[in-house]
Design a protein around this motif. Structure first.
Motif, mmCIF file in Angstrom:
data_model
loop_
_atom_site.group_PDB
_atom_site.id
_atom_site.type_symbol
_atom_site.label_atom_id
_atom_site.label_comp_id
_atom_site.label_asym_id
_atom_site.label_seq_id
_atom_site.Cartn_x
_atom_site.Cartn_y
_atom_site.Cartn_z
ATOM 1 N N PRO A 81 0.854 -1.170 0.159
ATOM 2 C CA PRO A 81 0.095 -0.106 0.058
ATOM 3 C C PRO A 81 0.774 1.345 -0.071
ATOM 4 C CG PRO A 81 -0.282 -1.464 2.086
ATOM 5 C CD PRO A 81 1.015 -1.957 1.146
ATOM 6 N N TYR A 82 0.299 2.251 -0.169
ATOM 7 C CA TYR A 82 1.025 3.658 -0.156
ATOM 8 C C TYR A 82 0.216 4.640 0.522
ATOM 9 C CZ TYR A 82 -2.107 5.250 -4.283
ATOM 10 O OH TYR A 82 -2.887 5.564 -4.967
ATOM 11 N N TRP A 83 0.761 5.612 1.334
ATOM 12 C CA TRP A 83 0.131 6.371 2.117
ATOM 13 C C TRP A 83 -0.067 7.851 1.407
ATOM 14 C CZ3 TRP A 83 3.316 8.857 6.654
ATOM 15 C CH2 TRP A 83 2.517 10.343 7.281
ATOM 16 N N ASN A 84 -1.556 7.961 1.030
ATOM 17 C CA ASN A 84 -1.704 9.255 0.199
ATOM 18 C C ASN A 84 -1.654 10.495 1.018
ATOM 19 O OD1 ASN A 84 -2.709 11.169 -1.703
ATOM 20 N ND2 ASN A 84 -3.994 9.873 -2.583
ATOM 21 N N TRP A 85 -0.656 11.108 1.156
ATOM 22 C CA TRP A 85 -0.580 11.975 2.347
ATOM 23 C C TRP A 85 -1.642 13.016 2.387
ATOM 24 C CZ3 TRP A 85 4.348 13.141 -0.707
ATOM 25 C CH2 TRP A 85 5.313 12.193 -0.346
ATOM 26 N N PRO A 86 -1.921 13.844 1.460
ATOM 27 C CA PRO A 86 -2.888 14.710 1.409
ATOM 28 C C PRO A 86 -4.498 14.590 1.937
ATOM 29 C CG PRO A 86 -1.792 14.882 -0.727
ATOM 30 C CD PRO A 86 -1.323 13.765 0.026
ATOM 31 N N LEU A 87 -4.825 13.137 1.723
ATOM 32 C CA LEU A 87 -6.248 12.788 2.094
ATOM 33 C C LEU A 87 -6.361 13.114 3.490
ATOM 34 C CD1 LEU A 87 -6.608 9.619 0.054
ATOM 35 C CD2 LEU A 87 -7.260 12.094 -0.846
ATOM 36 N N TRP A 88 -5.291 12.868 4.302
ATOM 37 C CA TRP A 88 -5.764 13.175 5.882
ATOM 38 C C TRP A 88 -4.647 14.042 6.644
ATOM 39 C CZ3 TRP A 88 -5.250 8.256 3.720
ATOM 40 C CH2 TRP A 88 -6.467 7.732 3.577
ATOM 41 N N ALA A 89 -4.077 15.025 5.610
ATOM 42 C CA ALA A 89 -2.941 15.730 6.325
ATOM 43 C C ALA A 89 -3.385 16.609 7.469
ATOM 44 C CB ALA A 89 -2.494 16.675 5.092
ATOM 45 N N ALA A 241 4.687 2.478 9.349
ATOM 46 C CA ALA A 241 4.358 3.315 8.348
ATOM 47 C C ALA A 241 5.269 3.773 7.304
ATOM 48 C CB ALA A 241 3.697 4.755 9.169
ATOM 49 N N PHE A 242 6.679 3.317 7.584
ATOM 50 C CA PHE A 242 7.575 3.621 6.991
ATOM 51 C C PHE A 242 7.448 3.191 5.284
ATOM 52 C CE2 PHE A 242 11.507 2.593 4.564
ATOM 53 C CZ PHE A 242 12.384 3.629 5.004
ATOM 54 N N MET A 243 7.062 2.077 5.396
ATOM 55 C CA MET A 243 7.094 1.393 3.915
ATOM 56 C C MET A 243 5.758 2.088 3.108
ATOM 57 S SD MET A 243 9.566 -0.559 3.461
ATOM 58 C CE MET A 243 10.661 -1.546 4.710
ATOM 59 N N LEU A 244 4.680 2.435 3.828
ATOM 60 C CA LEU A 244 3.744 3.044 3.087
ATOM 61 C C LEU A 244 3.987 4.607 2.476
ATOM 62 C CD1 LEU A 244 2.414 0.806 4.736
ATOM 63 C CD2 LEU A 244 0.332 2.041 4.411
ATOM 64 N N HIS A 245 4.765 5.166 3.728
ATOM 65 C CA HIS A 245 5.304 6.649 3.127
ATOM 66 C C HIS A 245 6.199 6.486 2.006
ATOM 67 C CE1 HIS A 245 6.887 10.607 3.617
ATOM 68 N NE2 HIS A 245 7.897 10.260 4.103
ATOM 69 N N MET A 248 4.371 5.975 -1.358
ATOM 70 C CA MET A 248 3.814 7.257 -2.009
ATOM 71 C C MET A 248 5.161 8.102 -2.525
ATOM 72 S SD MET A 248 1.477 9.364 -2.361
ATOM 73 C CE MET A 248 0.862 10.866 -2.362
ATOM 74 N N ILE A 249 6.143 8.230 -1.976
ATOM 75 C CA ILE A 249 7.355 8.662 -2.727
ATOM 76 C C ILE A 249 7.631 8.081 -3.836
ATOM 77 C CG2 ILE A 249 9.810 9.282 -2.629
ATOM 78 C CD1 ILE A 249 9.388 9.552 0.713
ATOM 79 N N ASP A 250 7.780 6.707 -3.990
ATOM 80 C CA ASP A 250 8.021 5.947 -5.114
ATOM 81 C C ASP A 250 6.621 6.423 -6.196
ATOM 82 O OD1 ASP A 250 9.767 4.117 -6.726
ATOM 83 O OD2 ASP A 250 7.715 2.779 -6.618
ATOM 84 N N ARG A 251 5.713 6.402 -5.932
ATOM 85 C CA ARG A 251 4.425 6.611 -6.592
ATOM 86 C C ARG A 251 4.761 7.776 -7.160
ATOM 87 N NH1 ARG A 251 -0.829 9.064 -5.464
ATOM 88 N NH2 ARG A 251 -2.230 8.517 -6.879
ATOM 89 N N LEU A 252 5.003 8.845 -6.716
ATOM 90 C CA LEU A 252 5.052 10.178 -7.251
ATOM 91 C C LEU A 252 6.269 10.360 -8.183
ATOM 92 C CD1 LEU A 252 4.102 12.375 -4.181
ATOM 93 C CD2 LEU A 252 2.661 11.553 -5.957
ATOM 94 N N TRP A 253 7.381 9.574 -7.679
ATOM 95 C CA TRP A 253 8.704 9.647 -8.867
ATOM 96 C C TRP A 253 8.108 9.024 -9.930
ATOM 97 C CZ3 TRP A 253 13.219 5.589 -8.418
ATOM 98 C CH2 TRP A 253 14.120 6.346 -9.325
ATOM 99 N N ALA A 254 7.514 7.786 -9.911
ATOM 100 C CA ALA A 254 6.999 7.050 -11.057
ATOM 101 C C ALA A 254 6.072 7.875 -12.018
ATOM 102 C CB ALA A 254 6.297 5.723 -10.775
ATOM 103 N N MET A 255 5.086 8.503 -11.352
ATOM 104 C CA MET A 255 4.125 9.601 -11.972
ATOM 105 C C MET A 255 5.133 10.487 -12.703
ATOM 106 S SD MET A 255 1.232 9.768 -9.297
ATOM 107 C CE MET A 255 0.091 10.738 -10.030
#
Length: 316
Positions: A81-89, A241-245, A248-255
């Protein structure tokens, strides 16, 4: 993820924490489980894979190896999973990740009146809401075994004390909405994805402590919004939470990479040494990354495409 899928993931993480390590406890006294193999590996390479040209590619492989371990050793059938930060920031405590339910990653720590504000790089951040041990959810009373380490990066030329010594202590959390709402919001994510080149992407992602004004990037924002276990540069994988954080970083880099294949897919910048000192060796596509007991060494070019070289994954 559905509640059932979330529970399946945390069950697999707890399974890994019960399995014996591959690293020798005689050589690595603080390594007491397969979970700790990942923590010790992160510690071992911290001075090369943070605030450097290795940060993004090394952590991409690291999180992929984590998923493989969960699937192959703990019968996990899902994906990382990834932690989509803005959803619950603005409200971490009531997010599905940190609401302390049985399908969460547990939640805040007990209130510790002695917790200090966060200072460094010329900036002071207000303290979070907890500061003590996590006492609810799947990781209630979860014991971690390595660290803690100092935050003073300027003095590190080798792995500092306590190294790999056995130091059992609890998972600490202090949910900090000030940090998350300021440094992991939608505006920050949009700015990251609009970066003009890889050096700009890295600067937006990891402002602190590289900049003298102490501005915190979303990478540091995620770490500093969760408490002292996650704030530990060396041993932060001890917080589930580290791996989900980092997902998210990897997701944004991939995007970001996929927006301009020609110029971004294999774009690199920086050295193989923390804080990119002038004497550091610049990274290249044939630079070899090491993962200790977790995996064979591989070249950076083997992880630049999530759909290549056996990685074969994409984000939604």
């Amino acid at each position: 993820m559905t509640p059932t899928e979330r529970k399946s993931y945390t069950d697999a993480v707890l399974c890994l924490a019960r399995k014996p390590p591959r690293l020798s406890t005689a050589l690595y006294p603080g390594v007491r489980s397969r979970f700790d193999d990942f923590v010790a590996t992160h510690i071992n390479y911290t001075l090369h894979v943070h605030y450097s040209g290795l940060f993004l590619p090394w952590h991409r492989r690291f999180t992929w190896l984590w998923e493989q371990a969960l699937r192959e050793e703990c019968s996990y059938t899902g994906y990382l999973p990834y932690w989509n930060w803005p959803l619950w920031a603005h409200d971490l405590k009531h997010s599905p990740l940190f609401d302390c339910s049985e399908t969460s990653l547990s939640g805040d720590g007990e209130y510790n009146p002695g917790e200090q504000s966060l200072s460094g790089g010329g900036v002071t951040l207000p303290r979070g809401c907890g500061g003590g041990c996590v006492r609810c959810g799947p990781f209630k009373d979860f014991q971690v075994h390595l660290g803690p380490f100092s935050r003073d990066l300027t003095s590190f030329t080798d792995i500092p004390s306590p190294g790999f010594e056995y130091h059992p202590h609890c998972l600490n959390r202090s949910l900090n909405n000030f940090v998350s709402s300021n440094y992991d919001n939608e505006t920050v994510v949009s700015r990251l994805l609009s970066s003009t080149d890889i050096s700009d992407f890295q600067l937006v992602l990891d402002h602190w402590p590289a900049r003298p004004d102490g501005v915190l990037g979303p990478h540091g924002g995620g770490h500093f919004s969760l408490g002292s276990t996650m704030q530990d540069l060396f041993a932060s994988p001890q917080d589930p939470a580290f791996m989900l954080h980092h997902g998210m970083i990897d997701r944004l880099w991939a995007m970001w990479q996929s927006k301009d294949e020609r110029h971004r897919r294999y774009a690199l910048n920086g050295t193989a040494t923390i804080l990119n000192p002038p004497w550091g060796k610049p990274v290249a596509l044939d630079t070899v990354m090491e993962f200790g007991v977790l995996d064979q060494p591989c070249q950076i070019k083997e992880v630049m495409d999530p759909m290549g070289h056996g990685l074969c994954y994409k984000y939604t």
